[in-house]
Scaffold this active site. Sequence first.
Site, PDB file in Angstrom:
ATOM      1  N   HIS A  64      16.271   4.869 -43.726  1.00 19.22           N
ATOM      2  CA  HIS A  64      14.868   4.852 -43.418  1.00 19.22           C
ATOM      3  C   HIS A  64      14.445   5.688 -41.871  1.00 19.22           C
ATOM      4  O   HIS A  64      14.962   5.538 -41.207  1.00 19.22           O
ATOM      5  CB  HIS A  64      14.703   3.379 -43.064  1.00 19.22           C
ATOM      6  CG  HIS A  64      13.155   2.931 -42.796  1.00 19.22           C
ATOM      7  ND1 HIS A  64      12.656   1.869 -42.837  1.00 19.22           N
ATOM      8  CD2 HIS A  64      12.406   3.724 -42.169  1.00 19.22           C
ATOM      9  CE1 HIS A  64      11.439   1.537 -42.539  1.00 19.22           C
ATOM     10  NE2 HIS A  64      11.162   2.874 -42.220  1.00 19.22           N
ATOM     11  N   ASN A  98       5.068   8.400 -45.885  1.00 20.01           N
ATOM     12  CA  ASN A  98       3.712   7.908 -45.407  1.00 20.01           C
ATOM     13  C   ASN A  98       3.381   9.378 -44.487  1.00 20.01           C
ATOM     14  O   ASN A  98       3.094   9.378 -43.268  1.00 20.01           O
ATOM     15  CB  ASN A  98       3.502   6.874 -44.591  1.00 20.01           C
ATOM     16  CG  ASN A  98       4.618   6.791 -43.027  1.00 20.01           C
ATOM     17  OD1 ASN A  98       5.701   7.537 -43.504  1.00 20.01           O
ATOM     18  ND2 ASN A  98       4.416   6.417 -42.310  1.00 20.01           N
ATOM     19  N   ASP A 156       5.747   2.051 -46.657  1.00 17.02           N
ATOM     20  CA  ASP A 156       5.943   1.755 -45.361  1.00 17.02           C
ATOM     21  C   ASP A 156       5.050   2.691 -44.350  1.00 17.02           C
ATOM     22  O   ASP A 156       4.555   3.525 -44.619  1.00 17.02           O
ATOM     23  CB  ASP A 156       7.448   2.371 -44.848  1.00 17.02           C
ATOM     24  CG  ASP A 156       8.042   1.802 -43.509  1.00 17.02           C
ATOM     25  OD1 ASP A 156       7.898   0.716 -43.223  1.00 17.02           O
ATOM     26  OD2 ASP A 156       8.425   2.885 -42.740  1.00 17.02           O
ATOM     27  N   ASN A 302       6.896  -1.148 -34.414  1.00 17.49           N
ATOM     28  CA  ASN A 302       6.394  -2.177 -35.499  1.00 17.49           C
ATOM     29  C   ASN A 302       7.464  -2.190 -36.284  1.00 17.49           C
ATOM     30  O   ASN A 302       7.692  -1.229 -37.077  1.00 17.49           O
ATOM     31  CB  ASN A 302       5.224  -1.684 -36.139  1.00 17.49           C
ATOM     32  CG  ASN A 302       4.565  -2.940 -36.828  1.00 17.49           C
ATOM     33  OD1 ASN A 302       4.935  -3.968 -36.789  1.00 17.49           O
ATOM     34  ND2 ASN A 302       3.489  -2.425 -37.738  1.00 17.49           N
ATOM     35  N   ASP A 329      14.952   3.746 -38.829  1.00 12.59           N
ATOM     36  CA  ASP A 329      13.398   3.866 -38.680  1.00 12.59           C
ATOM     37  C   ASP A 329      12.683   4.734 -37.829  1.00 12.59           C
ATOM     38  O   ASP A 329      11.893   4.602 -36.925  1.00 12.59           O
ATOM     39  CB  ASP A 329      12.594   2.402 -38.336  1.00 12.59           C
ATOM     40  CG  ASP A 329      11.250   2.614 -38.693  1.00 12.59           C
ATOM     41  OD1 ASP A 329      10.521   3.448 -39.414  1.00 12.59           O
ATOM     42  OD2 ASP A 329      10.364   1.320 -38.473  1.00 12.59           O
ATOM     43  N   GLY A 348       6.517   3.169 -32.662  1.00 16.99           N
ATOM     44  CA  GLY A 348       7.541   3.882 -33.233  1.00 16.99           C
ATOM     45  C   GLY A 348       8.432   4.561 -32.100  1.00 16.99           C
ATOM     46  O   GLY A 348       7.942   4.859 -30.898  1.00 16.99           O
TER      47      GLY A 348
END
Length: 456
Positions: A64, A98, A156, A302, A329, A348
């Site tokens: 991710h 995204n 996502d 998040n 992430d 982020g």
Amino acid sequence: MGNYVIRGGRVIDPAAGLDRPLDLVIEGGRLKALAEPGTAMPSAGFEVIDAAGLVVTPGFIDLHAHLREPGHEHKETIATGTRAAARGGFTTVCAMPNTDPPIDTPERVAYVYQRARETGVIRVLPIACVSRGQAGQELTDLVELAGAGAFGFSDDGRPVYDGRLMRRALEYGLLTGRPVIDHCEEPGLAEGASVNEGPVAGRLGLRGMPAAAEEIPVARNIALAELTGGWVHLAHLSARGSVELVRAAKRRGVRVTAEVCPHHLALTDRWLLGAEGNAHPPVGTVPIPESLGPYDTRTKVNPPLRTWSDCLALIEGVRDGTIDVIATDHAPHHWLDKACEYGQAAFGISGLETAFGLLMTLVHADLLDLTTLVGRLTAGPGRILEEAGFRVPYTFRPGEPVDLVVLDPDVTWVVRPEEFVSLGKNTPLEGVTLRGRVLLTIFDGKVVFDGRGLRA
Ligand SMILES: [Zn+2]
Ligand SMILES: [Zn+2]
């Protein structure tokens, strides 16, 4: 090219049950032998890497990350993101869709592969959208996207809110053998919120999202996986209740896998108070740096940083295998995206280059053992990729191409975002001293990062 002898390191390969000193001989990019220490005698044309006192593991796999290309190249590119990954010990990174445009057609999946081939230094596996344009309305063609090489499907950045859409995604996902990856967030409960709901949010006057905003879609996704027999992978779990739901679901045999991020394991919402948060420990496994003030937007992520009780539950989940994977992430941003008031700032953390050092704080605090940590960065994600039909090296197999990292678990270093290769300098860890660092990374049998000049 691609001929190395890596000498004298402690080899930790959880999938093979290995943890002892060994020499590795790599010839033509492939593993020729794992030999007793001191017995590998290289001929001419081999580079010797002295790993005495260091740890050698298979390359890390990140399921991710946001590489931002196409469309947001001011935040990151595949060129910079893969170099940051190599610096963090990662040899495979799954790229979230995204982007702009979002990766929702086979041509766009092919484009990510093409850019990775042209500009990347490690393996990139694209993830494709669940819904067209990530609008949450119309399902993409999952079968075609899988055919183009998408590892999985995710909207996502936002959740798959509609239960019917998720049900159909899981059903079509079954035809592909690949997971549907959900960012678990109940929009009504999370709307307008930027932090964990609790005393810290109250003190700062910020709107919080409760743990239930994550637990509700986790429970829904598990129920739908049970209903359809489809494979759901839960992204970046942050709450104690989520871990308990996944543990119970796995006991029932539901096809669910789960990941957690380094920052959710090691940091709490007290970081939002800045250094004064240290007055009431525990604030995580790292003290808050003096330079961090309250409302610092670099703590905004998040799902949000939660409580120490959540951290402990997530760590227990990593230990007992409820959580299969540690993923970064990695969410790089331009500084302008964070140079505003807390509620307006982008979510982020730029995580690829600090992941290992931050995770080592758990090992040094005796909350996690090094072998389990390495397992969740290698065999855990590697087996998920294998199950989805991607053969990526996550264990040392003689005769096969080598992805590998050399680590120093004890060296201390200070996080300086200006030294990041990532374009995203957004980390709350600026100025923090970490203990444990990646020194060298080999991808597909070639050195792609050498931070200490280990090659003789
Ligand atoms: Zn997410
Ligand atoms: Zn994400």
